[in-house]
Design an enzyme around this catalytic site. Structure first.
Site, PDB file in Angstrom:
ATOM      1  N   HIS A  37       0.820  -1.228   0.000  1.00  0.00           N
ATOM      2  CA  HIS A  37       0.000   0.000   0.000  1.00  0.00           C
ATOM      3  C   HIS A  37       0.855   1.281   0.000  1.00  0.00           C
ATOM      4  CE1 HIS A  37      -2.921   3.013   1.265  1.00  0.00           C
ATOM      5  NE2 HIS A  37      -2.230   3.189   2.375  1.00  0.00           N
ATOM      6  N   ASP A  64       1.926   5.266   7.222  1.00  0.00           N
ATOM      7  CA  ASP A  64       1.107   4.440   8.139  1.00  0.00           C
ATOM      8  C   ASP A  64       1.924   3.785   9.243  1.00  0.00           C
ATOM      9  OD1 ASP A  64      -1.516   4.826   7.168  1.00  0.00           O
ATOM     10  OD2 ASP A  64      -1.222   3.375   5.549  1.00  0.00           O
ATOM     11  N   GLU A  67       0.827   5.130  12.898  1.00  0.00           N
ATOM     12  CA  GLU A  67      -0.558   4.762  13.214  1.00  0.00           C
ATOM     13  C   GLU A  67      -0.724   3.251  13.396  1.00  0.00           C
ATOM     14  OE1 GLU A  67      -3.581   7.132  11.268  1.00  0.00           O
ATOM     15  OE2 GLU A  67      -4.670   5.287  10.835  1.00  0.00           O
ATOM     16  N   ASP A  68       0.005   2.468  12.623  1.00  0.00           N
ATOM     17  CA  ASP A  68      -0.290   1.029  12.560  1.00  0.00           C
ATOM     18  C   ASP A  68       0.815   0.102  13.044  1.00  0.00           C
ATOM     19  OD1 ASP A  68      -2.787   1.574  11.485  1.00  0.00           O
ATOM     20  OD2 ASP A  68      -2.067   1.562   9.425  1.00  0.00           O
ATOM     21  N   ASP A 124      -3.253   8.759  -0.659  1.00  0.00           N
ATOM     22  CA  ASP A 124      -3.670   7.660   0.231  1.00  0.00           C
ATOM     23  C   ASP A 124      -5.163   7.378   0.072  1.00  0.00           C
ATOM     24  OD1 ASP A 124      -3.381   5.801   2.383  1.00  0.00           O
ATOM     25  OD2 ASP A 124      -3.996   7.334   3.840  1.00  0.00           O
TER      26      ASP A 124
HETATM   27  P1  NDP Z   1     -11.622   1.581   8.958  1.00  0.00           P
HETATM   28  O1  NDP Z   1     -10.999   2.887   9.266  1.00  0.00           O
HETATM   29  O2  NDP Z   1     -11.778   0.583  10.028  1.00  0.00           O
HETATM   30  O3  NDP Z   1     -10.890   0.833   7.780  1.00  0.00           O
HETATM   31  C1  NDP Z   1     -10.531   1.516   6.637  1.00  0.00           C
HETATM   32  C2  NDP Z   1      -9.048   1.842   6.713  1.00  0.00           C
HETATM   33  O4  NDP Z   1      -8.318   0.616   6.748  1.00  0.00           O
HETATM   34  C3  NDP Z   1      -8.629   2.556   5.465  1.00  0.00           C
HETATM   35  O5  NDP Z   1      -8.729   3.947   5.672  1.00  0.00           O
HETATM   36  C4  NDP Z   1      -7.190   2.083   5.263  1.00  0.00           C
HETATM   37  O6  NDP Z   1      -6.398   2.998   5.972  1.00  0.00           O
HETATM   38  C5  NDP Z   1      -7.156   0.709   5.929  1.00  0.00           C
HETATM   39  N1  NDP Z   1      -7.238  -0.461   5.020  1.00  0.00           N
HETATM   40  C6  NDP Z   1      -6.513  -1.606   5.126  1.00  0.00           C
HETATM   41  N2  NDP Z   1      -6.855  -2.486   4.196  1.00  0.00           N
HETATM   42  C7  NDP Z   1      -7.807  -1.896   3.422  1.00  0.00           C
HETATM   43  C8  NDP Z   1      -8.530  -2.329   2.278  1.00  0.00           C
HETATM   44  N3  NDP Z   1      -8.351  -3.538   1.722  1.00  0.00           N
HETATM   45  N4  NDP Z   1      -9.441  -1.487   1.746  1.00  0.00           N
HETATM   46  C9  NDP Z   1      -9.620  -0.267   2.274  1.00  0.00           C
HETATM   47  N5  NDP Z   1      -8.971   0.204   3.375  1.00  0.00           N
HETATM   48  C10 NDP Z   1      -8.049  -0.614   3.943  1.00  0.00           C
HETATM   49  O7  NDP Z   1     -13.044   1.832   8.270  1.00  0.00           O
HETATM   50  P2  NDP Z   1     -14.201   2.718   8.812  1.00  0.00           P
HETATM   51  O8  NDP Z   1     -14.362   2.481  10.253  1.00  0.00           O
HETATM   52  O9  NDP Z   1     -13.979   4.080   8.280  1.00  0.00           O
HETATM   53  O10 NDP Z   1     -15.498   2.142   8.095  1.00  0.00           O
HETATM   54  C11 NDP Z   1     -16.047   2.759   6.947  1.00  0.00           C
HETATM   55  C12 NDP Z   1     -17.410   3.335   7.232  1.00  0.00           C
HETATM   56  O11 NDP Z   1     -18.281   2.332   7.714  1.00  0.00           O
HETATM   57  C13 NDP Z   1     -17.366   4.457   8.254  1.00  0.00           C
HETATM   58  O12 NDP Z   1     -17.789   5.652   7.636  1.00  0.00           O
HETATM   59  C14 NDP Z   1     -18.288   4.017   9.379  1.00  0.00           C
HETATM   60  O13 NDP Z   1     -19.266   5.007   9.672  1.00  0.00           O
HETATM   61  C15 NDP Z   1     -18.996   2.806   8.846  1.00  0.00           C
HETATM   62  N6  NDP Z   1     -19.050   1.729   9.809  1.00  0.00           N
HETATM   63  C16 NDP Z   1     -18.024   1.560  10.689  1.00  0.00           C
HETATM   64  C17 NDP Z   1     -18.061   0.540  11.596  1.00  0.00           C
HETATM   65  C18 NDP Z   1     -16.912   0.371  12.530  1.00  0.00           C
HETATM   66  O14 NDP Z   1     -16.935  -0.520  13.346  1.00  0.00           O
HETATM   67  N7  NDP Z   1     -15.896   1.182  12.411  1.00  0.00           N
HETATM   68  C19 NDP Z   1     -19.202  -0.385  11.661  1.00  0.00           C
HETATM   69  C20 NDP Z   1     -20.168  -0.146  10.648  1.00  0.00           C
HETATM   70  C21 NDP Z   1     -20.064   0.893   9.784  1.00  0.00           C
HETATM   71  P3  NDP Z   1      -4.808   3.178   5.803  1.00  0.00           P
HETATM   72  O15 NDP Z   1      -4.437   3.376   4.382  1.00  0.00           O
HETATM   73  O16 NDP Z   1      -4.545   4.371   6.661  1.00  0.00           O
HETATM   74  O17 NDP Z   1      -4.246   1.931   6.376  1.00  0.00           O
HETATM   75 ZN    ZN Z   2      -2.490   4.545   3.993  1.00  0.00          ZN
END
Ligand code: NDP
Ligand code: ZN
Length: 188
Positions: A37, A64, A67-68, A124
């Site tokens: 990524h 990342d 953060e991770d 990103d």
């Molecule tokens: P997360 O933040 O948990 O996950 C998305 C993040 O994970 C991305 O921003 C990315 O960040 C990283 N990532 C790693 N693998 C992938 C992949 N294969 N595809 C995409 N992203 C990946 O998601 P959200 O909590 O934001 O969930 C999305 C929406 O769903 C929100 O708007 C929320 O309102 C809703 N929702 C959330 C729930 C929850 O428990 N959080 C439950 C139900 C709905 P990076 O590049 O920084 O690693």
């Molecule tokens: Zn990222």
């Protein structure tokens, strides 16, 4: 053109990020190695965005790690300098906050980010949009994928004006993602 010393720093950042992310996978069903990524994001920043500023490139590779992983901003500052650690800090969520608050803060703070941090954020988000369409987190229901896309639109609204090529790249990724999700919805 980068000097030998600057290219050495880029390799050092790749090596640092690969080491820190070594046990991590992305959230897709294939469990793609995490390091794929940041490499995709920095390639886009460089070739699509035409961003060749060393500190921004280094911070993008590292974006990342704090953060991770167990990487700290102090460690990044020690190895890569203050400017890079400041950029990484700008794109690092405070994980002690509840998730909805973190999501809200990304939207609210986007316009105030430095130019370099905006560029990293934009590249990103474009790749996360692509992933949500083509390699989504396993077990995310359709609605969550849609909500994620909508949230990135709100973040990106606050980043606009920083780099038109990267904005076009994000817009194209978003358009494709919406078509892909509509197709997925029809199949379901
Ligand atoms: P997360 O933040 O948990 O996950 C998305 C993040 O994970 C991305 O921003 C990315 O960040 C990283 N990532 C790693 N693998 C992938 C992949 N294969 N595809 C995409 N992203 C990946 O998601 P959200 O909590 O934001 O969930 C999305 C929406 O769903 C929100 O708007 C929320 O309102 C809703 N929702 C959330 C729930 C929850 O428990 N959080 C439950 C139900 C709905 P990076 O590049 O920084 O690693
Ligand atoms: Zn990222």
């Amino acid at each position: 053109m980068f000097t030998d010393g600057e290219i050495t720093k880029i390799f050092r950042a790749l090596s640092f990020a690969a080491d820190k992310h070594r046990r991590q996978r992305r959230k897709d069903s294939e469990q793609t190695p995490y390091i794929n990524h940041p490499i995709k994001v920095v390639e886009t920043l460089w070739s699509q965005g035409g961003v060749h500023e060393l500190d921004v490139i280094l911070a993008c590779i590292l974006h990342d790690t704090v953060e991770d992983t167990d990487a700290s901003l102090a460690e990044i500052e020690r190895v890569f300098g203050r400017a890079v650690s400041t950029l990484v800090a700008e794109v690092t969520d405070d994980k002690s906050l509840p998730k909805p608050e973190r999501k809200r803060l990304q939207v609210e703070r986007a316009p105030q980010l430095s130019h370099g941090a905006k560029l990293i954020r934009l590249a990103d988000k474009a790749w996360n949009v692509y992933d949500v369409a083509y390699a989504p987190p396993a077990h995310w229901p359709f609605e969550r994928r849609v909500e994620y896309l909508t949230w990135t639109e709100r973040v990106v609204a606050g980043l606009r004006g920083c780099n038109s090529s990267l904005e076009d790249f994000y817009d194209a990724a978003l358009r494709d993602a919406k078509i892909r999700l509509a197709t997925d919805a029809q199949r379901a």
